[in-house]
Design a protein around this motif. Structure first.
Motif, PDB file in Angstrom:
ATOM      1  N   GLU A  27       0.840  -1.199   0.000  1.00 52.27           N
ATOM      2  CA  GLU A  27       0.000   0.000   0.000  1.00 52.27           C
ATOM      3  C   GLU A  27       0.871   1.245   0.000  1.00 52.27           C
ATOM      4  O   GLU A  27       1.905   1.287   0.661  1.00 52.27           O
ATOM      5  CB  GLU A  27      -0.889   0.039   1.242  1.00 52.27           C
ATOM      6  CG  GLU A  27      -1.925  -1.040   1.289  1.00 52.27           C
ATOM      7  CD  GLU A  27      -2.839  -0.918   2.506  1.00 52.27           C
ATOM      8  OE1 GLU A  27      -2.873   0.153   3.131  1.00 52.27           O
ATOM      9  OE2 GLU A  27      -3.492  -1.908   2.818  1.00 52.27           O
ATOM     10  N   ASN A  28       0.439   2.255  -0.752  1.00 52.04           N
ATOM     11  CA  ASN A  28       1.091   3.561  -0.692  1.00 52.04           C
ATOM     12  C   ASN A  28       0.646   4.267   0.572  1.00 52.04           C
ATOM     13  O   ASN A  28      -0.535   4.202   0.938  1.00 52.04           O
ATOM     14  CB  ASN A  28       0.705   4.426  -1.889  1.00 52.04           C
ATOM     15  CG  ASN A  28       1.361   3.968  -3.164  1.00 52.04           C
ATOM     16  OD1 ASN A  28       2.456   3.448  -3.152  1.00 52.04           O
ATOM     17  ND2 ASN A  28       0.683   4.154  -4.273  1.00 52.04           N
ATOM     18  N   LEU A  29       1.559   4.927   1.244  1.00 48.01           N
ATOM     19  CA  LEU A  29       1.193   5.695   2.433  1.00 48.01           C
ATOM     20  C   LEU A  29       0.553   7.008   2.019  1.00 48.01           C
ATOM     21  O   LEU A  29       0.889   7.585   0.982  1.00 48.01           O
ATOM     22  CB  LEU A  29       2.438   5.983   3.277  1.00 48.01           C
ATOM     23  CG  LEU A  29       3.113   4.773   3.906  1.00 48.01           C
ATOM     24  CD1 LEU A  29       4.359   5.215   4.670  1.00 48.01           C
ATOM     25  CD2 LEU A  29       2.176   4.056   4.841  1.00 48.01           C
ATOM     26  N   ARG A  30      -0.374   7.479   2.830  1.00 46.74           N
ATOM     27  CA  ARG A  30      -1.003   8.775   2.574  1.00 46.74           C
ATOM     28  C   ARG A  30      -0.024   9.885   2.924  1.00 46.74           C
ATOM     29  O   ARG A  30       0.922   9.684   3.671  1.00 46.74           O
ATOM     30  CB  ARG A  30      -2.282   8.909   3.403  1.00 46.74           C
ATOM     31  CG  ARG A  30      -3.381   7.992   2.865  1.00 46.74           C
ATOM     32  CD  ARG A  30      -4.638   8.115   3.692  1.00 46.74           C
ATOM     33  NE  ARG A  30      -4.761   6.804   4.364  1.00 46.74           N
ATOM     34  CZ  ARG A  30      -5.086   6.624   5.612  1.00 46.74           C
ATOM     35  NH1 ARG A  30      -5.359   7.643   6.379  1.00 46.74           N
ATOM     36  NH2 ARG A  30      -5.157   5.429   6.119  1.00 46.74           N
ATOM     37  N   GLU A  31      -0.260  11.063   2.399  1.00 47.69           N
ATOM     38  CA  GLU A  31       0.657  12.197   2.583  1.00 47.69           C
ATOM     39  C   GLU A  31       0.968  12.467   4.050  1.00 47.69           C
ATOM     40  O   GLU A  31       2.106  12.695   4.414  1.00 47.69           O
ATOM     41  CB  GLU A  31       0.091  13.457   1.922  1.00 47.69           C
ATOM     42  CG  GLU A  31       0.144  13.427   0.414  1.00 47.69           C
ATOM     43  CD  GLU A  31       1.549  13.253  -0.137  1.00 47.69           C
ATOM     44  OE1 GLU A  31       2.486  13.883   0.390  1.00 47.69           O
ATOM     45  OE2 GLU A  31       1.707  12.478  -1.091  1.00 47.69           O
TER      46      GLU A  31
END
Length: 53
Positions: A27-31
């Motif tokens: 998963e990509n991390l949120r900003e």
């Protein structure tokens, strides 16, 4: 669960596969999460989370 920068994503995926013998979840991390989370292999900012479930 392993947090990883782009440079170490291959190592993180291999670690999850070897330890849990299953396909990893990437998963990509949120900003907001990127700012406070560092890579598990270096001091760079993590942009991915690799987990087994």
């Amino acid at each position: 669960m392993i947090y990883s920068c782009a440079e170490h994503i291959d190592i993180a995926i291999d670690t999850i596969v070897n330890e849990h013998e299953t396909f990893p979840i990437l998963e990509n991390l949120r900003e907001g999460e990127k700012l406070s989370t560092t890579c598990g292999y270096c001091k760079n900012i993590a942009i991915y989370m690799v987990a087994n479930k």
